[in-house]
Design a protein around this motif. Structure first.
Motif, PDB file in Angstrom:
ATOM      1  N   LEU A 120       0.825  -1.370  -0.177  1.00 30.05           N
ATOM      2  CA  LEU A 120       0.331  -0.142   0.041  1.00 30.05           C
ATOM      3  C   LEU A 120       0.467   1.646   0.184  1.00 30.05           C
ATOM      4  CD1 LEU A 120      -2.614   0.421   0.007  1.00 30.05           C
ATOM      5  CD2 LEU A 120      -3.018   0.265   2.222  1.00 30.05           C
ATOM      6  N   ASP A 121       1.500   1.693  -1.134  1.00 34.06           N
ATOM      7  CA  ASP A 121       1.858   2.642  -1.789  1.00 34.06           C
ATOM      8  C   ASP A 121       0.990   4.043  -1.182  1.00 34.06           C
ATOM      9  OD1 ASP A 121       4.539   3.758  -2.213  1.00 34.06           O
ATOM     10  OD2 ASP A 121       3.379   4.830  -3.761  1.00 34.06           O
ATOM     11  N   GLY A 122       2.217   4.906  -1.082  1.00 34.44           N
ATOM     12  CA  GLY A 122       1.112   6.703  -0.723  1.00 34.44           C
ATOM     13  C   GLY A 122       0.219   6.514   0.609  1.00 34.44           C
ATOM     14  N   SER A 123       0.349   5.441   1.595  1.00 39.80           N
ATOM     15  CA  SER A 123      -0.631   4.889   2.719  1.00 39.80           C
ATOM     16  C   SER A 123      -0.194   6.647   3.961  1.00 39.80           C
ATOM     17  CB  SER A 123      -0.346   3.892   3.716  1.00 39.80           C
ATOM     18  OG  SER A 123       1.186   4.706   4.415  1.00 39.80           O
ATOM     19  N   VAL A 213       7.573  16.823  -9.035  1.00 34.02           N
ATOM     20  CA  VAL A 213       8.285  16.641  -8.324  1.00 34.02           C
ATOM     21  C   VAL A 213       7.966  17.659  -7.093  1.00 34.02           C
ATOM     22  CG1 VAL A 213       8.970  18.635  -9.502  1.00 34.02           C
ATOM     23  CG2 VAL A 213      11.074  16.776  -8.273  1.00 34.02           C
ATOM     24  N   ASN A 214       8.279  17.431  -5.993  1.00 33.55           N
ATOM     25  CA  ASN A 214       7.921  17.730  -4.825  1.00 33.55           C
ATOM     26  C   ASN A 214       9.151  19.054  -4.847  1.00 33.55           C
ATOM     27  OD1 ASN A 214       8.486  19.168  -1.961  1.00 33.55           O
ATOM     28  ND2 ASN A 214       8.433  16.417  -1.166  1.00 33.55           N
ATOM     29  N   HIS A 215       8.496  20.091  -5.461  1.00 30.84           N
ATOM     30  CA  HIS A 215       9.399  21.246  -5.164  1.00 30.84           C
ATOM     31  C   HIS A 215       9.991  22.324  -4.143  1.00 30.84           C
ATOM     32  CE1 HIS A 215       9.037  23.562  -8.847  1.00 30.84           C
ATOM     33  NE2 HIS A 215       7.637  22.885  -9.301  1.00 30.84           N
ATOM     34  N   ARG A 246       2.007  18.692 -11.584  1.00 31.68           N
ATOM     35  CA  ARG A 246       1.051  17.879 -10.675  1.00 31.68           C
ATOM     36  C   ARG A 246       1.882  17.087 -10.201  1.00 31.68           C
ATOM     37  NH1 ARG A 246      -2.340  21.264 -11.759  1.00 31.68           N
ATOM     38  NH2 ARG A 246      -4.463  20.585 -13.234  1.00 31.68           N
ATOM     39  N   TYR A 247       1.512  17.168  -8.789  1.00 32.24           N
ATOM     40  CA  TYR A 247       2.297  16.552  -7.336  1.00 32.24           C
ATOM     41  C   TYR A 247       1.505  16.057  -6.396  1.00 32.24           C
ATOM     42  CZ  TYR A 247       5.885  14.366  -4.939  1.00 32.24           C
ATOM     43  OH  TYR A 247       6.947  13.488  -4.117  1.00 32.24           O
ATOM     44  N   ILE A 248       1.042  14.664  -6.416  1.00 36.89           N
ATOM     45  CA  ILE A 248      -0.015  14.316  -5.482  1.00 36.89           C
ATOM     46  C   ILE A 248       0.780  13.384  -4.504  1.00 36.89           C
ATOM     47  CG2 ILE A 248      -1.988  12.464  -5.400  1.00 36.89           C
ATOM     48  CD1 ILE A 248      -2.613  12.669  -8.370  1.00 36.89           C
ATOM     49  N   GLY A 249       1.589  13.376  -4.317  1.00 34.12           N
ATOM     50  CA  GLY A 249       2.509  12.713  -3.347  1.00 34.12           C
ATOM     51  C   GLY A 249       2.210  11.542  -3.140  1.00 34.12           C
ATOM     52  N   SER A 250       1.454  10.915  -4.154  1.00 35.35           N
ATOM     53  CA  SER A 250       1.178   8.823  -4.291  1.00 35.35           C
ATOM     54  C   SER A 250       1.775   8.741  -5.650  1.00 35.35           C
ATOM     55  CB  SER A 250       0.061   8.710  -4.894  1.00 35.35           C
ATOM     56  OG  SER A 250      -1.136   7.590  -4.164  1.00 35.35           O
ATOM     57  N   MET A 251       3.419   8.284  -5.540  1.00 37.08           N
ATOM     58  CA  MET A 251       3.597   7.618  -6.492  1.00 37.08           C
ATOM     59  C   MET A 251       2.996   6.530  -7.990  1.00 37.08           C
ATOM     60  SD  MET A 251       7.416   5.240  -7.124  1.00 37.08           S
ATOM     61  CE  MET A 251       7.846   5.257  -8.601  1.00 37.08           C
ATOM     62  N   VAL A 252       1.641   5.993  -7.549  1.00 36.55           N
ATOM     63  CA  VAL A 252       1.458   4.545  -8.059  1.00 36.55           C
ATOM     64  C   VAL A 252       0.625   6.000  -9.080  1.00 36.55           C
ATOM     65  CG1 VAL A 252      -0.643   3.099  -8.564  1.00 36.55           C
ATOM     66  CG2 VAL A 252       1.272   3.015  -7.232  1.00 36.55           C
ATOM     67  N   MET A 266      10.003  13.200 -11.239  1.00 37.14           N
ATOM     68  CA  MET A 266      10.698  13.222 -10.676  1.00 37.14           C
ATOM     69  C   MET A 266      10.948  13.118  -8.812  1.00 37.14           C
ATOM     70  SD  MET A 266      12.802  16.450 -13.009  1.00 37.14           S
ATOM     71  CE  MET A 266      10.200  16.878 -12.581  1.00 37.14           C
ATOM     72  N   TYR A 267      12.046  12.019  -8.223  1.00 41.55           N
ATOM     73  CA  TYR A 267      12.052  12.491  -7.013  1.00 41.55           C
ATOM     74  C   TYR A 267      13.744  11.992  -6.661  1.00 41.55           C
ATOM     75  CZ  TYR A 267      10.815  12.640  -1.916  1.00 41.55           C
ATOM     76  OH  TYR A 267      10.624  12.557  -0.627  1.00 41.55           O
ATOM     77  N   PRO A 268      14.356  13.316  -7.260  1.00 43.27           N
ATOM     78  CA  PRO A 268      16.106  12.866  -7.161  1.00 43.27           C
ATOM     79  C   PRO A 268      16.036  12.659  -5.886  1.00 43.27           C
ATOM     80  CG  PRO A 268      14.803  15.246  -8.262  1.00 43.27           C
ATOM     81  CD  PRO A 268      13.697  14.349  -7.890  1.00 43.27           C
ATOM     82  N   GLY A 276      17.977   9.293  -2.046  1.00 42.39           N
ATOM     83  CA  GLY A 276      16.286   9.486  -2.530  1.00 42.39           C
ATOM     84  C   GLY A 276      15.478   8.744  -1.456  1.00 42.39           C
ATOM     85  N   LYS A 277      14.287   8.730  -1.571  1.00 45.07           N
ATOM     86  CA  LYS A 277      13.352   8.474  -0.557  1.00 45.07           C
ATOM     87  C   LYS A 277      12.526   6.814  -2.028  1.00 45.07           C
ATOM     88  CE  LYS A 277       8.529   8.749   1.002  1.00 45.07           C
ATOM     89  NZ  LYS A 277       7.692   9.252   1.394  1.00 45.07           N
ATOM     90  N   LEU A 278      12.988   6.127  -3.069  1.00 48.82           N
ATOM     91  CA  LEU A 278      11.668   5.788  -2.880  1.00 48.82           C
ATOM     92  C   LEU A 278      13.127   4.390  -3.179  1.00 48.82           C
ATOM     93  CD1 LEU A 278      10.462   7.137  -6.167  1.00 48.82           C
ATOM     94  CD2 LEU A 278       9.595   6.961  -3.670  1.00 48.82           C
TER      95      LEU A 278
HETATM   96  P1  P6P Z   1       7.310  13.591  -0.757  1.00 51.02           P
HETATM   97  C1  P6P Z   1       4.316   7.843  -0.448  1.00 51.02           C
HETATM   98  O1  P6P Z   1       5.188   8.061   1.213  1.00 51.02           O
HETATM   99  C2  P6P Z   1       5.616   7.465  -1.691  1.00 51.02           C
HETATM  100  O2  P6P Z   1       6.388   6.954  -0.996  1.00 51.02           O
HETATM  101  C3  P6P Z   1       5.575   7.548  -3.103  1.00 51.02           C
HETATM  102  O3  P6P Z   1       4.210   7.417  -3.384  1.00 51.02           O
HETATM  103  C4  P6P Z   1       5.243   8.800  -3.717  1.00 51.02           C
HETATM  104  O4  P6P Z   1       5.190   9.334  -4.435  1.00 51.02           O
HETATM  105  C5  P6P Z   1       6.820  10.275  -2.262  1.00 51.02           C
HETATM  106  O5  P6P Z   1       6.423   9.122  -1.367  1.00 51.02           O
HETATM  107  C6  P6P Z   1       6.201  11.184  -1.835  1.00 51.02           C
HETATM  108  O6  P6P Z   1       7.320  11.424  -1.550  1.00 51.02           O
HETATM  109  O7  P6P Z   1       8.369  13.284   0.221  1.00 51.02           O
HETATM  110  O8  P6P Z   1       7.568  14.338  -2.044  1.00 51.02           O
HETATM  111  O9  P6P Z   1       6.435  13.094   0.233  1.00 51.02           O
END
Ligand code: P6P
Length: 337
Positions: A120-123, A213-215, A246-252, A266-268, A276-278
């Protein structure tokens, strides 16, 4: 031979694919059906998350050190359970589990696939009703049939994936999966409780007008990434723009939208978190496989994601993925700087 109906269920589609390969054993079709079943069960809970006390932290934290929501645990149990009791999977690795799990029974030991998933990504978005998803990758095991699955089965480069996919629990629930033959999307029809083919042969547009991208981290990104983001902001009609951020913060959700409409996600890495985080194995590899099959690209900024040979189950990687021409422009900016 196409069935004499327009709407194919996921099972009918995978069986139809199977008929075209008489030597296929049907194990991959079974595995995809199992994943579809788990997705339907998770979907029920996701849809009613606001109604029962399934929200809220389960009190524990996962290997990522993140608060675990009850839905995370439920989703992990559903996907692990259907695969453990199926006939096609020798073991799994999950974002929610410290280590891989080898299924130690006679049938599972004979299975030829292993599955890695983020259940469950983006939980973190659950409590605010933003769409979330499941991500999975399927590999042929490298250990011999009859043996217990081992870590080597899971630490394979993404290019070895046999299939990969995701489920997005959003305004509708969709299951999208790719094999080397193509990418196909299935929308859950609640009236019959089946995923039905709604997006056949998905292709990623070669370019697009969306950048994700997360600005907030802009000044922590390397110069080439900053230059590309600035270039996206300066696009006008003469240079193929204007672009939309457009950035929802949910990768899927972000990658799914860009796959369909064209765009770049982009998640640099940043100064303090260069990787990075992913997660490479169960977030980036599956999407890289899907987007490449659809005609796009996916890199860590310097190397093709699918070529990275993993060393750890939960290793992170910078991630750039999307339309080919947009990825090429990003790479030019990163090379020049
Ligand atoms: P940030 C959700 O936690 C996630 O793993 C991805 O689904 C999402 O793209 C990314 O983190 C968002 O991370 O740091 O921009 O909030």
């Amino acid at each position: 031979m196409l069935l004499n109906r327009k709407i194919l269920t996921l099972d009918e589609f995978t069986i139809q694919q199977l008929r075209e390969f008489p030597h296929a054993t049907g194990e991959l079709s079974n595995l995809l059906r199992d994943l579809g079943l788990a997705a339907k069960r998770v979907n029920v809970e996701v849809n009613k998350a606001g109604l029962v006390d399934i929200l809220g932290d389960a009190g524990s934290t996962n290997v990522q050190g993140e608060d675990v929501k009850k839905l995370d645990v439920f989703a992990n149990d559903q996907f692990t359970g259907v695969l453990r009791h199926g006939i096609s999977c020798a073991g799994i690795a999950s974002e929610e589990l410290d280590d891989y799990v080898a299924f130690d029974d006679a049938v599972s030991r004979q299975s030829k696939y292993v599955c890695l998933f983020d259940p469950l990504d983006g939980s973190g978005n659950i409590d605010v009703n933003v769409s979330i998803g499941t991500i999975f990758g399927i590999y042929r095991r490298v250990t011999g049939k009859g043996e217990l699955a081992s870590k080597a089965d899971f630490l394979q480069a993404g290019i070895n994936q046999v299939a990969a996919g995701y489920i997005v629990y959003g305004s509708s629930t969709m299951l999208v999966y790719a094999t080397r033959r193509g990418v196909n999307g299935f929308t859950l029809d609640p009236s019959i409780g089946e995923f039905t083919l709604s997006h056949p042969d998905i292709k990623c547009p070669p370019s697009g007008g969306i950048y994700s991208v997360n600005h907030g981290n802009f000044f922590r990104y390397e110069k080439g990434v900053q230059n590309y983001i600035t270039a996206c902001q300066k696009k006008d009609k003469t240079s193929g723009g204007p672009y939309t951020q457009r950035y929802i913060g949910s990768m899927v959700s972000d990658v799914h939208r860009n796959l369909i409409k064209g765009g770049i996600f982009m998640y640099p890495g940043t100064v303090d978190k260069p990787k990075g985080k992913l997660r490479l194995l169960y977030e980036c590899n599956p999407f890289a496989f899907i987007v490449e099959v659809a005609g796009g690209k996916a890199t860590n900024g310097r190397q093709r994601i699918l070529d990275i040979v993993p060393t750890e189950l939960h290793q992170r990687t910078p991630m750039f993925i999307g339309s080919r021409e947009m990825m090429d422009e990003l790479e030019q900016n990163m090379t020049l700087s």
